[in-house]
Write an enzyme that holds these catalytic residues in place. Sequence first.
Site, mmCIF file in Angstrom:
data_model
loop_
_atom_site.group_PDB
_atom_site.id
_atom_site.type_symbol
_atom_site.label_atom_id
_atom_site.label_comp_id
_atom_site.label_asym_id
_atom_site.label_seq_id
_atom_site.Cartn_x
_atom_site.Cartn_y
_atom_site.Cartn_z
ATOM 1 N N GLY A 231 -15.079 15.805 5.640
ATOM 2 C CA GLY A 231 -16.530 15.713 5.779
ATOM 3 C C GLY A 231 -16.914 16.517 6.996
ATOM 4 O O GLY A 231 -16.552 17.673 7.121
ATOM 5 N N GLU A 232 -17.580 15.870 7.914
ATOM 6 C CA GLU A 232 -17.971 16.540 9.156
ATOM 7 C C GLU A 232 -17.628 15.602 10.310
ATOM 8 O O GLU A 232 -18.215 14.527 10.431
ATOM 9 C CB GLU A 232 -19.466 16.882 9.096
ATOM 10 C CG GLU A 232 -20.022 17.464 10.362
ATOM 11 C CD GLU A 232 -19.207 18.633 10.910
ATOM 12 O OE1 GLU A 232 -18.938 19.593 10.176
ATOM 13 O OE2 GLU A 232 -18.821 18.559 12.093
ATOM 14 N N SER A 233 -16.653 16.041 11.118
ATOM 15 C CA SER A 233 -16.108 15.156 12.148
ATOM 16 C C SER A 233 -17.155 14.709 13.161
ATOM 17 O O SER A 233 -17.119 13.573 13.644
ATOM 18 C CB SER A 233 -14.940 15.840 12.852
ATOM 19 O OG SER A 233 -15.311 17.128 13.318
ATOM 20 N N CYS B 164 -8.510 16.863 6.703
ATOM 21 C CA CYS B 164 -9.510 17.803 7.218
ATOM 22 C C CYS B 164 -10.323 17.185 8.368
ATOM 23 O O CYS B 164 -9.764 17.005 9.447
ATOM 24 C CB CYS B 164 -10.370 18.315 6.067
ATOM 25 S SG CYS B 164 -11.135 19.879 6.466
ATOM 26 N N ARG C 61 -11.030 23.108 15.262
ATOM 27 C CA ARG C 61 -11.989 22.988 14.146
ATOM 28 C C ARG C 61 -12.319 24.358 13.580
ATOM 29 O O ARG C 61 -12.323 25.342 14.294
ATOM 30 C CB ARG C 61 -13.306 22.361 14.619
ATOM 31 C CG ARG C 61 -13.207 20.906 14.937
ATOM 32 C CD ARG C 61 -14.547 20.391 15.474
ATOM 33 N NE ARG C 61 -15.590 20.376 14.463
ATOM 34 C CZ ARG C 61 -16.832 20.819 14.665
ATOM 35 N NH1 ARG C 61 -17.181 21.349 15.829
ATOM 36 N NH2 ARG C 61 -17.714 20.738 13.697
ATOM 37 N N ILE D 67 -11.215 23.751 3.167
ATOM 38 C CA ILE D 67 -12.676 23.894 3.217
ATOM 39 C C ILE D 67 -13.109 23.757 4.678
ATOM 40 O O ILE D 67 -13.058 22.666 5.247
ATOM 41 C CB ILE D 67 -13.365 22.804 2.349
ATOM 42 C CG1 ILE D 67 -12.813 22.830 0.911
ATOM 43 C CG2 ILE D 67 -14.879 22.993 2.363
ATOM 44 C CD1 ILE D 67 -13.170 21.613 0.072
ATOM 45 N N ARG D 68 -13.489 24.861 5.296
ATOM 46 C CA ARG D 68 -13.826 24.875 6.738
ATOM 47 C C ARG D 68 -12.791 24.059 7.517
ATOM 48 O O ARG D 68 -13.099 23.152 8.281
ATOM 49 C CB ARG D 68 -15.249 24.352 6.960
ATOM 50 C CG ARG D 68 -16.310 25.214 6.270
ATOM 51 C CD ARG D 68 -17.730 24.746 6.544
ATOM 52 N NE ARG D 68 -17.980 24.713 7.958
ATOM 53 C CZ ARG D 68 -18.433 23.657 8.644
ATOM 54 N NH1 ARG D 68 -18.694 22.527 8.021
ATOM 55 N NH2 ARG D 68 -18.645 23.725 9.922
ATOM 56 N N HIS E 219 -7.442 19.421 1.400
ATOM 57 C CA HIS E 219 -7.994 18.360 0.557
ATOM 58 C C HIS E 219 -7.200 18.222 -0.742
ATOM 59 O O HIS E 219 -7.528 18.870 -1.732
ATOM 60 C CB HIS E 219 -9.438 18.703 0.166
ATOM 61 C CG HIS E 219 -10.391 18.691 1.307
ATOM 62 N ND1 HIS E 219 -11.103 17.573 1.686
ATOM 63 C CD2 HIS E 219 -10.748 19.664 2.162
ATOM 64 C CE1 HIS E 219 -11.861 17.862 2.715
ATOM 65 N NE2 HIS E 219 -11.666 19.128 3.031
ATOM 66 N N GLU F 43 -7.348 15.688 -2.545
ATOM 67 C CA GLU F 43 -8.172 14.828 -3.421
ATOM 68 C C GLU F 43 -9.149 15.622 -4.277
ATOM 69 O O GLU F 43 -9.783 15.058 -5.156
ATOM 70 C CB GLU F 43 -8.902 13.755 -2.582
ATOM 71 C CG GLU F 43 -10.077 14.236 -1.742
ATOM 72 C CD GLU F 43 -9.695 14.985 -0.468
ATOM 73 O OE1 GLU F 43 -8.496 15.235 -0.238
ATOM 74 O OE2 GLU F 43 -10.614 15.346 0.284
HETATM 75 N N1 GLN Z 1 -15.329 21.602 9.680
HETATM 76 C C1 GLN Z 1 -15.423 20.183 9.464
HETATM 77 C C2 GLN Z 1 -15.432 19.406 10.766
HETATM 78 O O1 GLN Z 1 -15.415 19.943 11.797
HETATM 79 C C3 GLN Z 1 -14.281 19.703 8.594
HETATM 80 C C4 GLN Z 1 -14.439 20.231 7.184
HETATM 81 C C5 GLN Z 1 -13.841 19.345 6.124
HETATM 82 O O2 GLN Z 1 -13.554 18.172 6.326
HETATM 83 N N2 GLN Z 1 -13.725 19.912 4.946
HETATM 84 O O3 GLN Z 1 -15.449 18.223 10.742
#
Ligand code: GLN
Length: 195
Positions: free
Chosen positions: A48-50, A80, A109, A138-139, A175, A177
Amino acid sequence: MPAPIGVLALQGDFREHRQTLAAIDVDSIEVRTLGDLSKCAGLIIPGGESTVMQKLAVAYDLFDPLHDALKAGLPTFGTCAGLIVLADEIIDGIAGQAGFGGLDVSVRRNAFGNQLDSFEVDLEFKGVTGPAVHAAFIRAPIVERIGEGVEILSKLSDGRVVGVRQNNLMGISFHPEVTGETRIHELFVSMVRGI
Ligand code: GLN
């Protein structure tokens, strides 16, 4: 019946993790409160987004309890953003960014930049037999420093580390999942059940 696996459900792709657990016949619950956390035999922290996950954990009064539970030995698997919040040091975080910690690594990150912020690749993964693991990035973060006692589970072909374990904590950059890969979840469940 064994205690369920909790999936931290503040933000991110917790539903996909629950679907992956269901696909291997493992009961799961969504974790949003201290009460939920106390019912789990193990915990998955999704992607997600940390930075948002940190803010929501504080807002839900879960930040310190999660830190304490990880330290006390709760088996936990982060993917992630989940890996980022497990790391003791976050590189390229936003001002004030902190995770729950416990994993003696430094994680960068968004390590692949804008050019290549999402890709899929096949990987070897320690403890997973059979065909290579099909991994979606993914990112994604990269593990840049490995502390003593941290085991490397997976690397990219250029040697960059994308999977680690230290005692009760396992973190991966990608990921499983979202690609239908269930074997890393199976590995985590064996870790939880102590098999
Ligand atoms: N770039 C996101 C972060 O800094 C992580 C991306 C992800 O969980 N797919 O949290």
